[in-house]
Design an enzyme around this catalytic site. Structure first.
Site, PDB file in Angstrom:
ATOM      1  N   LYS A  79       0.872  -1.181   0.000  1.00 18.63           N
ATOM      2  CA  LYS A  79       0.000   0.000   0.000  1.00 18.63           C
ATOM      3  C   LYS A  79       0.909   1.231   0.000  1.00 18.63           C
ATOM      4  O   LYS A  79       1.964   1.221   0.665  1.00 18.63           O
ATOM      5  CB  LYS A  79      -0.856  -0.062   1.266  1.00 18.63           C
ATOM      6  CG  LYS A  79      -1.905   1.008   1.407  1.00 18.63           C
ATOM      7  CD  LYS A  79      -2.757   0.737   2.650  1.00 18.63           C
ATOM      8  CE  LYS A  79      -3.848   1.736   2.873  1.00 18.63           C
ATOM      9  NZ  LYS A  79      -4.713   1.396   4.007  1.00 18.63           N
ATOM     10  N   SER A 154      -9.556   1.573   3.186  1.00 21.20           N
ATOM     11  CA  SER A 154      -8.675   2.269   2.277  1.00 21.20           C
ATOM     12  C   SER A 154      -7.680   1.356   1.555  1.00 21.20           C
ATOM     13  O   SER A 154      -7.080   1.777   0.572  1.00 21.20           O
ATOM     14  CB  SER A 154      -7.888   3.328   3.051  1.00 21.20           C
ATOM     15  OG  SER A 154      -7.120   2.720   4.068  1.00 21.20           O
ATOM     16  N   SER A 178      -9.811  -0.865   7.340  1.00 22.66           N
ATOM     17  CA  SER A 178      -9.246  -0.711   5.995  1.00 22.66           C
ATOM     18  C   SER A 178      -8.549  -1.932   5.405  1.00 22.66           C
ATOM     19  O   SER A 178      -8.194  -1.916   4.233  1.00 22.66           O
ATOM     20  CB  SER A 178      -8.276   0.465   5.970  1.00 22.66           C
ATOM     21  OG  SER A 178      -8.997   1.645   5.807  1.00 22.66           O
TER      22      SER A 178
HETATM   23  N1  GLN Z   1     -13.044   4.240   6.816  1.00 27.00           N
HETATM   24  C1  GLN Z   1     -12.387   4.450   8.053  1.00 27.00           C
HETATM   25  C2  GLN Z   1     -11.885   5.871   8.156  1.00 27.00           C
HETATM   26  O1  GLN Z   1     -11.868   6.583   7.168  1.00 27.00           O
HETATM   27  C3  GLN Z   1     -11.280   3.461   8.263  1.00 27.00           C
HETATM   28  C4  GLN Z   1     -10.059   3.788   7.501  1.00 27.00           C
HETATM   29  C5  GLN Z   1      -8.886   2.915   7.849  1.00 27.00           C
HETATM   30  O2  GLN Z   1      -9.018   1.872   8.476  1.00 27.00           O
HETATM   31  N2  GLN Z   1      -7.714   3.367   7.475  1.00 27.00           N
HETATM   32  O3  GLN Z   1     -11.523   6.292   9.209  1.00 27.00           O
END
Ligand code: GLN
Length: 523
Positions: A79, A154, A178
């Site tokens: 990532k 994400s 994510s």
């Molecule tokens: N969708 C969640 C957020 O925006 C989780 C994102 C993540 O786990 N990085 O906070």
């Protein structure tokens, strides 16, 4: 044989027997990226030359009988929030568009030292803030199962790249779901580890007290193989677990003692030898396990097709002799609110370093004459105004507000107190149950554009994954089947602190019943 489709386990056996080389395997992945990445947009950067060089070195080691183990010669993706020295790392943000890190993340070094072959960097929501990769400055990653839908977020780039067989595995980060949610949307296995089990050093932060690093792969066995390499104490990460026993109690006692003096440091390092071999417990019998179903995770918002798939999974597990019982986690109703208050507070602080002076993009022009009207404040505001996308800006504004003098007690402090309650509720339940199960997401993958203009709806879609991060516990998403429209659905298995071996044991037994993880998208 399409080598890029192999699991790590299969590929490492093939390499060992000399059926093919790491160069063959790496070329197959690079070919596949050329063939399908135009459609899904998982990769932000492909380092074909570097990958082939690393693969050739792996083959040479193997020839000389100096192979480094199961990951030696295995191609993977990172990532784009993992720093790799000399390789562009953008966090999918304009503000870091040309940023080249001067050092590498610990996990990257561990994988490199195990001989794994880095293919390149994959897409994410900007600074990992989001649930769909639509917040990336470099375009959305589409779902390999349906190109009109999101890959999740994400870590959508990681999940899509694995599901599309562009690589054998990928690393992602999980702050509030994510890894698990994109794994569920794309039908891969994805593990969110116990907070602190895997070093975060060199990985760009979102909300430091929730952030974790973990693998996305094609089978649970592969997840265990990767975890064997990436888990363990790292003195460069102040929240790293000084592993002292299989029990979480051991970890908490260690963490509470006042300072990490040099003898304790040495002990913590050598304690890495005490880490379990995560592949060992995979095939243990699950008959004696007691599993809880928190009723708050099966509420009204769960779409009927997701419900059907998960109910079938529960029946399948019961047939295997697992005892499953309904239970309750009443604090779940506060999870979204406290998660977003704490996450955005920490994010506002973490993002303050991108100011046009220290790293990345800057409003200061290379032509001195153009800067005559610039003062420090306008350097900050122009850089940040142009460099950050809408969700990062929202995070900065929300987080600055909840941390401000007048509102700190009402929001941040209150949320931190509720966080402790959530944690304690989980601890209580794990006295009674070995593991808990639930769906990963209330819906399967949604349409691109469906939620992006409505941040609150997007936040609410995380309702089943975010409670885990304040509790710090591990959880996996394992493929559990498909909706009638052919969209993947994941089963979430949650365990106590450092309960990864048990989680993987159940995931492995479950996935072997229907073998959903073997189904491939038609790209
Ligand atoms: N969708 C969640 C957020 O925006 C989780 C994102 C993540 O786990 N990085 O906070």
């Amino acid at each position: 044989m399409e080598l890029n489709k192999l699991t790590i386990k299969e590929a490492s056996e093939g390499l060992k027997k000399g059926e093919f080389t790491s160069v063959d395997l790496t070329k197959a992945c690079l070919e596949r990226i050329k063939e399908v990445d135009k459609k899904i947009n998982a990769f932000l950067l492909v380092d074909g030359e570097g990958a082939l060089k690393a693969a050739a070195e792996s083959d040479k080691r193997r020839k000389e009988k100096k192979s480094l183990g199961q990951l030696d010669g295995i191609p993977y993706a990172l990532k784009d929030v993992f720093c790799v020295e000399g390789m562009k790392t953008t966090a999918a943000s304009k503000i870091l568009e040309d940023f080249i890190p001067p050092y590498s993340a610990t996990v990257y070094e561990k994988l490199r030292d195990a001989g794994a072959v880095l293919l390149g960097k994959v897409n994410t929501d900007e600074f990992t803030m989001g649930s769909s990769t639509e917040n990336s400055a470099f375009g959305v990653t589409k779902n390999p199962w349906d190109l009109t839908r999101v890959s999740g977020g994400s870590s959508g780039g990681s999940a899509a790249a694995v599901a599309a067989d562009e690589c054998l595995f990928a690393l992602g980060t999980d702050t509030g779901g994510s890894i698990r949610q994109p794994a569920s949307f794309c039908s891969t296995v994805g593990l969110k580890v116990t907070y602190g089990l895997v070093s975060r050093y060199g990985v760009m932060s979102y909300a430091s007290s929730f952030d974790t690093i973990g693998p996305l792969a094609k089978s649970t066995e592969d997840i265990a193989i990767i975890l064997n390499t990436i888990a363990g104490y790292d003195e460069k990460d102040g929240t790293s677990v000084p592993y002292s026993s299989r029990e979480s109690r051991g970890w908490r006692d260690e963490s509470r003692s006042k300072e990490l003096g040099s003898s304790r440091l040495a002990r913590a390092r050598s304690n890495n030898n005490l880490l379990p071999d995560y592949t060992k417990s995979l095939n243990k019998d699950i008959k004696e396990m007691k599993i809880g179903l928190p009723k708050e995770f099966f509420g009204k918002g769960i779409e009927s097709e997701v419900r059907r798939v998960i109910e079938k999974a529960i029946e399948d597990l019961k047939k295997m002799g697992v005892k499953i019982e309904e239970t309750s986690l009443p604090s779940t109703k506060y999870a979204i609110a406290i998660y977003y208050i704490i996450a955005k507070s920490e994010a506002s602080s973490n993002l303050s370093r991108y100011d046009g002076i220290k790293y990345g993009m800057s409003a200061i022009s290379k032509q001195p004459s153009a800067n005559s009207k610039l003062d420090l404040r306008s350097v900050y505001t122009k850089t940040r105004g142009d460099g950050f996308g809408p969700e990062a800006k929202r995070s900065i504004m929300l987080g600055t507000y909840t941390l401000s003098a007048g509102y700190y007690d009402a929001y941040y402090k209150k949320a931190s107190q509720v966080r402790t309650l959530i944690k304690e509720e989980y601890e209580e339940l794990f006295k009674k149950f070995d593991l808990l199960i639930s769906p990963v997401s209330p819906t399967p993958s949604f349409k691109i554009g469906e939620k992006i203009d409505d941040p609150l709806t997007m936040y609410l879609s995380d309702v089943l994954t975010v409670p885990i991060n304040p509790a710090g516990i591990p959880a996996v998403s394992v493929p559990a089947g498909f909706t009638k429209d052919g969209l993947p659905v994941g089963l979430q298995i949650m365990g106590p602190m450092l309960g990864e071996p048990k989680i993987l044991q159940l995931a492995r037994s479950y996935e072997e019943i229907n073998k959903w993880y073997k189904r491939k998208p038609n790209l």
